[in-house]
Design an enzyme around this catalytic site. Structure first.
Site, short mmCIF file in Angstrom:
data_model
loop_
_atom_site.label_atom_id
_atom_site.label_comp_id
_atom_site.label_asym_id
_atom_site.label_seq_id
_atom_site.Cartn_x
_atom_site.Cartn_y
_atom_site.Cartn_z
N GLY A 156 0.72 -1.42 0.01
CA GLY A 156 0.00 0.04 0.20
C GLY A 156 0.50 1.81 -0.14
CD GLU A 191 0.61 -8.70 0.37
OE1 GLU A 191 -0.51 -8.92 0.16
OE2 GLU A 191 0.98 -10.22 1.04
CB CYS A 192 6.54 -3.20 -0.84
SG CYS A 192 6.29 -2.68 0.53
N GLY A 193 4.52 -3.72 -3.79
CA GLY A 193 4.58 -3.78 -5.85
C GLY A 193 4.97 -2.83 -6.68
NE ARG A 194 0.30 2.60 -6.31
CZ ARG A 194 -0.15 2.31 -7.88
NH1 ARG A 194 0.75 2.25 -9.12
NH2 ARG A 194 -0.73 1.41 -7.70
CB CYS A 196 -10.44 7.13 -32.10
SG CYS A 196 -9.20 6.41 -33.44
CE1 TYR A 228 -0.95 -3.60 -9.76
CE2 TYR A 228 0.58 -1.55 -8.41
CZ TYR A 228 0.31 -3.16 -7.95
OH TYR A 228 -0.13 -4.04 -6.98
#
Length: 422
Positions: free
Chosen positions: A247, A285-288, A362, A391
């Site tokens: 988070g 549990e980090c991602g970003r 478009c 992401y």
């Protein structure tokens, strides 16, 4: 300013564009040298950042990488010797992670798990499975019993946040599909006691995302620790695992003021002492926050036009490659790599003006940033969006309009590159 290696590679892309490799059967551009559209990943920078994060955590804390942020194989391989393990949130991620990282610790979470995914988690030797509901407990027990296997779990719990300031994406103490509400804990524990194939190891809390304030996150950790200790006392539980989720966000609007991870870790250590959590494995549990800063999305300018007094910069690519700005509803930070063109004075150019940068789709929603001032920008220049390593490509609607995929370039420590257009 771009890092030297990224700026150098961007200039190379402009001056010697690679041949287009269209994935469509109608590959009308494959013999041309088209304008640039690419992702560049700085693998060395990723490793340095992840090592710093891991080294600053207290001794009883672990750092897992949430693969949903960016599951590209070179990213996973780069992190494999640094982080303590990897988190999967689907069966597809689970198989992919085990294929890429056969010896690594894996954990598996997320709502709506299929029976086949629960079965696969057991077969693939997931270390801990995060259970999201009472019915999931029933199903997992039946599957494990049929396999004559034991399954270690954490209960993901949805608890009230209280007076803690909320982020723009908060999931605690309100109706969500995530986790089990606190009022059902007693029922869940009774059920677990009747499940001979399930072993409860601890709890999982993940109540906020896009956290930018480290002090706010410390308050959240305090809530987690207090709740964990109270439940262990109230229900006479001897548990040794607490997953505090991830988070931690990226300050896209002000990258120069990021989340203060070193100070957070320092105060986290004090908090662990206060709550006597030294014997508990505390897992992030980090991602970003791990991978965002290693990625760059590069778009070469195709056209500059005015519409009702507003400057539009049309560049090769768009939100079908890089959905982050649209998904987060923000102006994404960028820098410009100028093209050395002797005929530049004949090209559409803006100087000391605000521009809106759009892609080739478009739809009027194909906007990466709006009304941002640039010193100078011409057709042929390269716009490089920073913090594009999480992401981004993997959450984009990649097949919309069937445009070519971007080049995928991974800059390794040896300066060798891997280019993958698959």
């Amino acid at each position: 300013m771009l890092p030297v290696n990224i700026a150098h590679k961007a200039e190379q892309l402009i001056n010697t564009p690679l041949q287009s490799d269209c994935s469509s059967d109608n590959s009308f551009t494959e013999q041309q040298s088209d304008p640039v559209c690419a992702y560049i990943y700085d693998i060395n920078a990723l490793k340095i950042h992840a090592k710093q994060m891991r080294s600053q955590l207290p001794n009883n804390c672990e750092l897992f990488y949430a693969a949903k942020a960016n599951p590209e194989a070179p990213i996973l391989q780069a992190l494999s010797s640094i982080v303590d393990g990897f988190e999967a949130a689907s069966g597809g991620e689970l198989y992919w992670l085990r294929q890429q990282l056969p010896q690594q610790k894996l954990i598996f979470g997320g709502p709506g798990k299929l029976d086949s995914e629960l079965s696969a988690a057991i077969d693939l030797a997931v270390e801990l499975l995060h259970v999201e509901s009472l019915y999931e407990l029933h199903r997992l027990q039946q599957i494990a019993q049929n396999k004559e296997r034991k399954v270690a779990i954490l209960l993901r719990m949805n608890i009230a946040i209280g007076e803690i300031s909320q982020t723009r994406l908060s999931m605690g103490g309100k109706p969500t599909p995530f986790g089990i509400e606190a009022a059902q804990l007693g029922e869940a524990l009774t059920l677990i006691n009747s499940c001979s194939n399930i072993e409860l190891k601890g709890f999982h809390f993940h109540l906020m995302s896009h956290q930018l304030d480290y002090q706010n996150h410390i308050q959240l950790m305090s809530l987690y620790f207090k709740t964990f200790k109270q439940w262990c006392k109230d229900y006479q539980l001897d548990l040794k695992h607490l997953n505090v989720g991830g988070g931690i966000g990226i300050n896209y609007s002000s990258p120069q003021t990021p989340f203060n991870w070193p100070q957070f870790c320092e105060e986290l250590n004090q908090l662990i002492q206060t709550y006597e959590m030294q014997d508990i494995t505390i897992r992030f549990e980090c991602g970003r926050y791990i991978s965002a800063s290693c990625g760059y999305y590069c778009m070469q300018v195709l056209d500059i036009k005015q519409s009702y007094g507003k400057n539009f910069v049309v560049a090769r690519g768009g939100t079908h490659h890089f959905r982050t700005p649209a998904a987060q509803n923000h102006n994404h930070p960028f820098t410009i790599v100028r093209q050395n063109n002797n005929n530049q004075h004949k090209l559409p150019t803006v100087t000391q003006q605000k521009v809106t940068i759009v892609g080739q789709l478009c739809t009027p929603k194909d906007v990466l940033c709006s009304d941002q001032e640039v010193a100078q920008l011409s057709v042929g220049d390269l716009v490089v969006f920073t913090y594009a390593g999480a992401y981004a490509w993997n959450i984009s609607h990649q097949n919309f309009l069937m445009h070519d995929k971007p080049q995928m370039i991974f800059l390794a420590e040896s300066t060798q590159e891997t280019i993958n257009n698959d």
